[in-house]
Scaffold this motif. Structure first.
Motif, PDB file in Angstrom:
ATOM      1  N   LYS A 365       0.814  -1.219   0.000  1.00 15.84           N
ATOM      2  CA  LYS A 365       0.000   0.000   0.000  1.00 15.84           C
ATOM      3  C   LYS A 365       0.847   1.268   0.000  1.00 15.84           C
ATOM      4  O   LYS A 365       0.388   2.321  -0.451  1.00 15.84           O
ATOM      5  CB  LYS A 365      -0.917   0.024   1.226  1.00 15.84           C
ATOM      6  CG  LYS A 365      -2.145  -0.838   1.117  1.00 15.84           C
ATOM      7  CD  LYS A 365      -3.037  -0.601   2.330  1.00 15.84           C
ATOM      8  CE  LYS A 365      -4.299  -1.425   2.275  1.00 15.84           C
ATOM      9  NZ  LYS A 365      -5.148  -1.192   3.460  1.00 15.84           N
ATOM     10  N   THR A 366       2.064   1.177   0.526  1.00 14.62           N
ATOM     11  CA  THR A 366       2.920   2.364   0.632  1.00 14.62           C
ATOM     12  C   THR A 366       4.220   2.122  -0.128  1.00 14.62           C
ATOM     13  O   THR A 366       5.245   1.771   0.449  1.00 14.62           O
ATOM     14  CB  THR A 366       3.225   2.680   2.104  1.00 14.62           C
ATOM     15  OG1 THR A 366       2.005   2.687   2.852  1.00 14.62           O
ATOM     16  CG2 THR A 366       3.897   4.034   2.242  1.00 14.62           C
ATOM     17  N   PRO A 367       4.197   2.308  -1.439  1.00  8.90           N
ATOM     18  CA  PRO A 367       5.393   2.064  -2.262  1.00  8.90           C
ATOM     19  C   PRO A 367       6.375   3.232  -2.172  1.00  8.90           C
ATOM     20  O   PRO A 367       6.149   4.217  -1.454  1.00  8.90           O
ATOM     21  CB  PRO A 367       4.809   1.929  -3.668  1.00  8.90           C
ATOM     22  CG  PRO A 367       3.596   2.812  -3.640  1.00  8.90           C
ATOM     23  CD  PRO A 367       3.034   2.708  -2.242  1.00  8.90           C
ATOM     24  N   LYS A 368       7.454   3.129  -2.918  1.00  3.50           N
ATOM     25  CA  LYS A 368       8.460   4.197  -2.928  1.00  3.50           C
ATOM     26  C   LYS A 368       8.019   5.389  -3.774  1.00  3.50           C
ATOM     27  O   LYS A 368       8.478   6.516  -3.557  1.00  3.50           O
ATOM     28  CB  LYS A 368       9.787   3.636  -3.443  1.00  3.50           C
ATOM     29  CG  LYS A 368      10.374   2.547  -2.547  1.00  3.50           C
ATOM     30  CD  LYS A 368      11.626   1.945  -3.150  1.00  3.50           C
ATOM     31  CE  LYS A 368      12.156   0.797  -2.300  1.00  3.50           C
ATOM     32  NZ  LYS A 368      13.348   0.145  -2.913  1.00  3.50           N
ATOM     33  N   TRP A 369       7.184   5.137  -4.776  1.00  3.18           N
ATOM     34  CA  TRP A 369       6.659   6.199  -5.631  1.00  3.18           C
ATOM     35  C   TRP A 369       5.136   6.168  -5.579  1.00  3.18           C
ATOM     36  O   TRP A 369       4.540   5.096  -5.425  1.00  3.18           O
ATOM     37  CB  TRP A 369       7.138   6.033  -7.074  1.00  3.18           C
ATOM     38  CG  TRP A 369       8.635   6.091  -7.224  1.00  3.18           C
ATOM     39  CD1 TRP A 369       9.485   5.038  -7.390  1.00  3.18           C
ATOM     40  CD2 TRP A 369       9.450   7.263  -7.198  1.00  3.18           C
ATOM     41  NE1 TRP A 369      10.784   5.479  -7.475  1.00  3.18           N
ATOM     42  CE2 TRP A 369      10.796   6.841  -7.359  1.00  3.18           C
ATOM     43  CE3 TRP A 369       9.185   8.628  -7.050  1.00  3.18           C
ATOM     44  CZ2 TRP A 369      11.864   7.729  -7.391  1.00  3.18           C
ATOM     45  CZ3 TRP A 369      10.249   9.521  -7.074  1.00  3.18           C
ATOM     46  CH2 TRP A 369      11.564   9.074  -7.243  1.00  3.18           C
ATOM     47  N   PRO A 370       4.460   7.314  -5.714  1.00  3.09           N
ATOM     48  CA  PRO A 370       3.002   7.359  -5.580  1.00  3.09           C
ATOM     49  C   PRO A 370       2.276   6.818  -6.820  1.00  3.09           C
ATOM     50  O   PRO A 370       1.565   7.542  -7.525  1.00  3.09           O
ATOM     51  CB  PRO A 370       2.719   8.850  -5.352  1.00  3.09           C
ATOM     52  CG  PRO A 370       3.827   9.553  -6.077  1.00  3.09           C
ATOM     53  CD  PRO A 370       5.038   8.675  -5.908  1.00  3.09           C
ATOM     54  N   THR A 447     -11.938   1.129  -3.850  1.00  4.74           N
ATOM     55  CA  THR A 447     -10.532   0.728  -3.929  1.00  4.74           C
ATOM     56  C   THR A 447      -9.641   1.769  -3.258  1.00  4.74           C
ATOM     57  O   THR A 447      -8.734   1.428  -2.488  1.00  4.74           O
ATOM     58  CB  THR A 447     -10.111   0.540  -5.400  1.00  4.74           C
ATOM     59  OG1 THR A 447     -10.999  -0.387  -6.038  1.00  4.74           O
ATOM     60  CG2 THR A 447      -8.682   0.029  -5.495  1.00  4.74           C
ATOM     61  N   ILE A 448      -9.896   3.045  -3.533  1.00  4.57           N
ATOM     62  CA  ILE A 448      -9.114   4.121  -2.914  1.00  4.57           C
ATOM     63  C   ILE A 448      -9.268   4.085  -1.401  1.00  4.57           C
ATOM     64  O   ILE A 448      -8.309   4.306  -0.650  1.00  4.57           O
ATOM     65  CB  ILE A 448      -9.546   5.482  -3.489  1.00  4.57           C
ATOM     66  CG1 ILE A 448      -9.159   5.574  -4.971  1.00  4.57           C
ATOM     67  CG2 ILE A 448      -8.928   6.630  -2.704  1.00  4.57           C
ATOM     68  CD1 ILE A 448      -9.710   6.796  -5.683  1.00  4.57           C
ATOM     69  N   ARG A 449     -10.461   3.762  -0.914  1.00  5.66           N
ATOM     70  CA  ARG A 449     -10.702   3.761   0.530  1.00  5.66           C
ATOM     71  C   ARG A 449     -10.024   2.591   1.243  1.00  5.66           C
ATOM     72  O   ARG A 449      -9.971   2.581   2.474  1.00  5.66           O
ATOM     73  CB  ARG A 449     -12.206   3.748   0.792  1.00  5.66           C
ATOM     74  CG  ARG A 449     -12.868   5.054   0.375  1.00  5.66           C
ATOM     75  CD  ARG A 449     -14.356   5.083   0.674  1.00  5.66           C
ATOM     76  NE  ARG A 449     -14.936   6.283   0.082  1.00  5.66           N
ATOM     77  CZ  ARG A 449     -15.809   6.289  -0.931  1.00  5.66           C
ATOM     78  NH1 ARG A 449     -16.226   5.140  -1.456  1.00  5.66           N
ATOM     79  NH2 ARG A 449     -16.266   7.427  -1.419  1.00  5.66           N
ATOM     80  N   THR A 450      -9.542   1.591   0.502  1.00  9.44           N
ATOM     81  CA  THR A 450      -8.773   0.539   1.174  1.00  9.44           C
ATOM     82  C   THR A 450      -7.440   1.082   1.672  1.00  9.44           C
ATOM     83  O   THR A 450      -6.830   0.489   2.560  1.00  9.44           O
ATOM     84  CB  THR A 450      -8.510  -0.653   0.224  1.00  9.44           C
ATOM     85  OG1 THR A 450      -7.712  -0.226  -0.891  1.00  9.44           O
ATOM     86  CG2 THR A 450      -9.805  -1.253  -0.275  1.00  9.44           C
ATOM     87  N   LYS A 451      -6.986   2.222   1.137  1.00  5.80           N
ATOM     88  CA  LYS A 451      -5.767   2.873   1.646  1.00  5.80           C
ATOM     89  C   LYS A 451      -6.102   4.110   2.465  1.00  5.80           C
ATOM     90  O   LYS A 451      -5.508   4.329   3.527  1.00  5.80           O
ATOM     91  CB  LYS A 451      -4.820   3.254   0.504  1.00  5.80           C
ATOM     92  CG  LYS A 451      -3.590   4.026   1.006  1.00  5.80           C
ATOM     93  CD  LYS A 451      -2.485   4.117   0.006  1.00  5.80           C
ATOM     94  CE  LYS A 451      -1.337   4.990   0.525  1.00  5.80           C
ATOM     95  NZ  LYS A 451      -0.731   4.442   1.771  1.00  5.80           N
ATOM     96  N   TRP A 452      -7.030   4.934   1.971  1.00  2.00           N
ATOM     97  CA  TRP A 452      -7.411   6.142   2.686  1.00  2.00           C
ATOM     98  C   TRP A 452      -8.847   5.966   3.185  1.00  2.00           C
ATOM     99  O   TRP A 452      -9.806   6.352   2.524  1.00  2.00           O
ATOM    100  CB  TRP A 452      -7.292   7.364   1.772  1.00  2.00           C
ATOM    101  CG  TRP A 452      -5.870   7.675   1.412  1.00  2.00           C
ATOM    102  CD1 TRP A 452      -4.945   8.305   2.189  1.00  2.00           C
ATOM    103  CD2 TRP A 452      -5.215   7.346   0.178  1.00  2.00           C
ATOM    104  NE1 TRP A 452      -3.742   8.394   1.522  1.00  2.00           N
ATOM    105  CE2 TRP A 452      -3.871   7.823   0.284  1.00  2.00           C
ATOM    106  CE3 TRP A 452      -5.597   6.714  -1.003  1.00  2.00           C
ATOM    107  CZ2 TRP A 452      -2.945   7.669  -0.742  1.00  2.00           C
ATOM    108  CZ3 TRP A 452      -4.682   6.548  -2.028  1.00  2.00           C
ATOM    109  CH2 TRP A 452      -3.371   7.034  -1.874  1.00  2.00           C
ATOM    110  N   GLU A 453      -8.962   5.381   4.353  1.00  2.00           N
ATOM    111  CA  GLU A 453     -10.266   5.019   4.895  1.00  2.00           C
ATOM    112  C   GLU A 453     -11.128   6.270   5.115  1.00  2.00           C
ATOM    113  O   GLU A 453     -10.668   7.277   5.634  1.00  2.00           O
ATOM    114  CB  GLU A 453     -10.085   4.275   6.223  1.00  2.00           C
ATOM    115  CG  GLU A 453     -11.370   3.729   6.802  1.00  2.00           C
ATOM    116  CD  GLU A 453     -11.137   2.932   8.066  1.00  2.00           C
ATOM    117  OE1 GLU A 453     -12.130   2.429   8.633  1.00  2.00           O
ATOM    118  OE2 GLU A 453      -9.960   2.816   8.495  1.00  2.00           O
TER     119      GLU A 453
END
Length: 466
Positions: A365-370, A447-453
């Motif tokens: 979920k938190t890679p080196k590049w966005p 899908t976005i909310r699986t990272k930014w709840e």
């Protein structure tokens, strides 16, 4: 009574015809066993080539009629690679061996009789038109190869936005538009190099091309595909050499008929090596592709190999030593061991309804590049931001933008989504809504909310899709 001579003659001719039919049936069985079904073969007349000025007519005729050399003299089959995209064996490298061909089949399909279907064979890396708003984008049709194409797409974006050397500001969306064909080729070579180099543990990488000659005669328990038997392997020990070699042979991956995605997949497996792949897998996964709705699709292990360089079959962090009941597992389950350049998000409405949605770990979920490859209801897309601090400064996550590309030729503009993580809760405006849940809560947003709840997503005038 003496038989009529004409009757005897006709009987003899009939017996001769029956003998020939019997012989043809025997050959048909042999060809079918080797994957060369006669009913699917096409016999083609050799292409006439124009006579060069001053060339002797007899020499030109000989050159046109000369058969292809090699271990096998085969009929031309559909979806075969154009001669111009097959390299000469004199280029060097190592020819594929029967053992490697068998191992490639088994690590991909779990057996030696499955072969890539038409959807895979026709897949290659095709960019949109150069110098257009979408010139950064690879086209990816629906099918099993799409997952590979979209991971490569994510690395193409990484190159164009963040890692290429340019005189202009690299961290702008302008970097993705008006890309020339030469820069497209450089970006594709860089993307493929990064993925292969990670699979080779940053020590080497193997690039696989196809030659004009067959390297071995398959056994009867191996189904011929007229492609794998012609592979040539080139192992390089410096990353710069890998990029240069791929760039020099980029047409072998981006031209129609090249089988470019399969070639890249073979390169990935050979870079990782069969032995390391077997160590990467666990008891849940024995091979990299599985059959779904008539097509071979990528397992999570193959996705993780593309994303991280290691074919771990699960999306959680580290290794799982204990089961849900707290008891030790007989064998640990393998997850992701470190952050990758490109991340991964996953959402499936069907899995949610069944209570089986996998929880993607922070490593992915938190890679080196966005940049995130996203599996949305089984279809792969890419989210990305041009702002690297999004991953390192939590204040940037209050209000930010994500770009979304789904790989489909029908998408004519990159979708721009604005993400609010500290405004009213996303369900507040929908709690009284009725109708289809997919309309109320688009899967892209979920899908976005699986990272930014709890995030609220603004499509900025674009009609929500997916």
């Amino acid at each position: 009574m003496e038989e009529d001579p004409d009757t005897v003659s006709r009987t003899a001719e009939l017996d001769d015809i029956l003998d020939q039919i019997s012989g043809l049936n025997k050959w048909r069985e042999i060809f079918n066993a080797r994957g060369m079904e006669l009913q699917h073969c096409i016999i083609t007349r050799p292409l006439e080539r124009p006579k060069a000025e001053g060339e002797d007519p007899e020499e030109a005729s000989t050159a046109t009629q000369q058969p292809q050399r090699g271990h096998l003299n085969l009929l031309t089959v559909p979806y075969s690679i154009p001669r111009a995209l097959a390299v000469s064996p004199s280029l060097g490298g190592l020819a594929v061996t029967p053992d490697l061909a068998v191992n490639l089949r088994r690590i991909l399909f779990g057996n030696t009789f499955h072969v890539f279907n038409y959807e895979w064979k026709k897949s290659f890396f095709k960019f949109r038109d150069p110098y257009s708003e979408m010139s950064y984008a690879l086209e990816a049709e629906r099918g099993g190869a799409r997952a590979i194409q979209m991971v490569v797409q994510a690395h193409v974006i990484k190159y164009l936005l963040f890692t290429r050397q340019t005189s202009s500001d690299p961290y702008t969306l302008q970097s993705l538009s008006e890309v020339s064909e030469k820069e497209q080729d450089r970006a594709l070579a860089a993307a493929m190099t990064d993925i292969l180099w990670a699979a080779g543990e940053e020590r080497n990488a193997t690039v696989v091309l196809v030659t004009s000659e067959y390297c071995f005669t398959p056994h009867l328990d191996y189904k011929l595909d007229n492609f794998t038997e012609r592979l040539q392997l080139f192992t390089l020990n410096r990353k710069e050499e890998v990029w240069q070699f791929i760039y020099e042979h980029i047409l072998c991956y981006k031209e129609e008929g090249s089988h470019g995605v399969i070639l890249f997949l073979y390169s990935l497996i050979c870079s990782r090596t069969i032995n390391r792949l077997r160590e990467d897998l666990d008891i849940t996964t024995s091979h990299l592709l599985h059959l779904s709705l008539g097509n071979f699709v990528c397992r999570q292990a193959l996705l993780n190999l593309l994303l991280t360089g290691r074919a771990s079959p699960n999306v959680f962090n580290g290794a799982l030593q204990h089961g849900d009941d707290g008891r030790p597992l007989e064998q640990p389950l393998h997850g992701v061991l470190g952050r990758s350049d490109v991340g991964y998000l996953h959402w499936s409405r069907e899995e949610v309804e069944r209570g089986r949605l996998p929880a993607v770990g922070s490593m992915l979920k938190t890679p080196k590049w966005p940049i995130w490859v996203s599996n949305i209801n089984g279809t792969y897309s890419v989210f990305f931001s041009h702002n690297p601090p999004l991953l390192s400064d939590w204040k940037m996550e209050h209000l930010f933008s994500l770009n979304f590309y789904n790989g489909q030729p029908s998408q004519q503009r990159t979708a721009l989504l604005t993400i609010h993580t500290h405004s009213h809760h996303w369900e507040a405006g929908n709690k009284d809504s009725v109708g289809d849940p997919e309309r109320r809560f688009p899967s892209v947003e979920m899908t976005i909310r699986t990272k930014w709840e709890g995030a609220v997503i603004d499509w900025n005038g674009t009609v929500p899709f997916f």
